[in-house]
Design an enzyme around this catalytic site. Sequence first.
Site, PDB file in Angstrom:
ATOM      1  N   GLU A  42       0.873  -1.165   0.000  1.00 29.20           N
ATOM      2  CA  GLU A  42       0.000   0.000   0.000  1.00 29.20           C
ATOM      3  C   GLU A  42       0.914   1.221   0.000  1.00 29.20           C
ATOM      4  OE1 GLU A  42      -2.258   0.870   3.541  1.00 29.20           O
ATOM      5  OE2 GLU A  42      -3.567   2.258   2.481  1.00 29.20           O
ATOM      6  N   ARG A 269       6.485 -12.738   9.132  1.00 21.02           N
ATOM      7  CA  ARG A 269       7.169 -11.499   8.812  1.00 21.02           C
ATOM      8  C   ARG A 269       8.524 -11.463   9.496  1.00 21.02           C
ATOM      9  NH1 ARG A 269       3.065  -7.749  10.040  1.00 21.02           N
ATOM     10  NH2 ARG A 269       4.322  -6.359   8.782  1.00 21.02           N
ATOM     11  N   LYS A 279       5.001   0.527  10.010  1.00 17.98           N
ATOM     12  CA  LYS A 279       4.929   1.712   9.163  1.00 17.98           C
ATOM     13  C   LYS A 279       4.296   2.870   9.918  1.00 17.98           C
ATOM     14  CE  LYS A 279       4.059   0.173   4.453  1.00 17.98           C
ATOM     15  NZ  LYS A 279       3.023   0.219   3.415  1.00 17.98           N
TER      16      LYS A 279
END
Length: 565
Positions: A42, A269, A279
């Site tokens: 994104e 992850r 983020k």
Amino acid sequence: MSDNSTEKKSVAKTRNFIHELVEKDLLEGKNNGRVHTRFPPEPNGYLHIGHAKAICLDFGTAEKFGGKCNLRFDDTNPSKEDQEYVDSIQEDVRWLGFDWEDRLYYASDFFDDLYNFAVRLIKEEKAYIDDQPADLISQQRGTPTKPGTESPYRNRPIEENLDLFERMKKGEFQNGHCVLRAKIDMTSPNMHLRDPLMYRIMHAEHHRTGNKWCIYPMYDFAHGQCDYFEGITHSLCTLEFEVHRPLYNWFADQLADGDYRPRQIEFSRLNLSYTMMSKRKLLQLVEDKLVNGWDDPRMPTISGMRRRGFTPHAIRNLVEKVGITKTEGMVDIAVLEHAVREDLNKSAQRVMGVLDPLKVIITNYPEGEIEMMDAINNPEDESAGQRKVPFTRELYIERDDFMENPPKKFFRLAPGTEVRLRYAYFVKCENVIKDENGNITELHCTYDPASRGGNSPDGRKVKGTLHWVSATENVEAEVRLYDRLFSVEDPANQKDTDFRTLMNPDSLIVLQKCYIEPFVKEAKPLDYFQFERLGYFNIDKDSNNEKMVFNRTLTLRDNWTKQMG
RNA sequence: UGUCCCAUGGUGUAAUUGGCAACACGUCUGAUUUUGGUUCAGAAGAGUCUAAGUUCGAGCCUUAGUGGGACAACCA
């Protein structure tokens, strides 16, 4: 030469459970033998080292099986997204060495298709407009342990749904007035199947579609469908989407005509110790100006690491070392640092610099004379050649390379001892000059003219070899030393504590006046070096000829400092 | 009162069921070295979360536990 065998070894080691699943699909003849992946960020922030793992896996899996990998921007929430991020992401993926060729997509490319698909679901009585406010919908959804209850609008007639949905699209309603939901099962043990939202109203300008739309698809409704539209066969994502998979499959089953189905596979992850990889929080650091932007060399962003002097090869190497599994662990930052040193040691140009200067006067060396000494550019790579370093009567050495009262096993300079100045001469400390406060201001040494180049013809040995820079023939520079941004091992996981209080106050130290041999004048921003005995450095992107700025990438491993505690 | 996922030295990963477990990082020795770097040689460190079962044989299969994680955004 031996490079070939290591290459083979590392390729063989890249195998992981995802490759096994892909191989199995291939063996079963799925997707006509196609392998097609995608990297779907994104555009709401800069890419970080965690994304590097996904990028390597997405592109790497495609490459391994002779397939393709798309770059797709998952731009379904215009309120958070921006063109700046789109640009930086492309730059970073390229820098890491991956190529999406002509396959650059945006979820927004498919807004029409998604809308049509939604209409189709309404017509099939599989979706409905819900007029209830968010908190009521949330309440009715139940909890993970308690089933939800159905919305009163759930069985609205098709025509009414169609009409309302069109009016939603036309902009007749305000934000939050109503939503489109999939009609699945409010009692499902999986929360995501309890009539998930497909569309919400958001009157916001989109960085690509402008004001064309005021309704935007939700992640679950957009992602899998985009995978389908792009012909993705293996949709790799992180573990937190595991519970979304049944919904991913539900939508795929509604949409698909033939046998082709994209398949979602999850992996864990990357967690790195002392590193913040959220983020949202990285954005906060940037907005609060606790760092100097997304590409601050202390940031775990790709752009920050690039500026710090990390190489793409090292980052890709880390990803390979760490492997792909479903285990959630914490990788020691030392593994990354090792990967960086391993790469830089082989490739970095050697140079001499003095960070904390102590003046040395060679009393028996003629004033005004400049001798050019031969220095090796990289002992790991003969083809890197040699360079000349100017030697003069007045020099700088590192202040802590001299001790007036040295402990045992101190190899460097002390009163009366002899050391080698690298590539130059043996020198002996004769006199220590101090100011009125007793601080050492300079050293008076004598040199042995016979030891030119660094060896004495009489075969006598010295314990230490020091780096040095001429006090008159040098480049003055600013040097920035970086340390970890956070002082706790797991800054992301400190509940009830503002993560900003966990920041290391000494994460950035700026040294204003440092001296480096003239050679570096020829280099350009982002070039990297190993300063002999000090560590790896690179030239900052903002550096220019008037003011040279160096970032310290990493220190060298140093047993002596370790011994000293 | 749920559903799903995970579990191997300090850390990250390996190990066609068939010789009480391999590699990397880290740690510690020693050698070489015109970088206390690099390189080289070596060492310590787990008996695979627990229990039971299947089997001649289980890190791997089964079951039940235990521990950890994900899921209740009109975020992705």
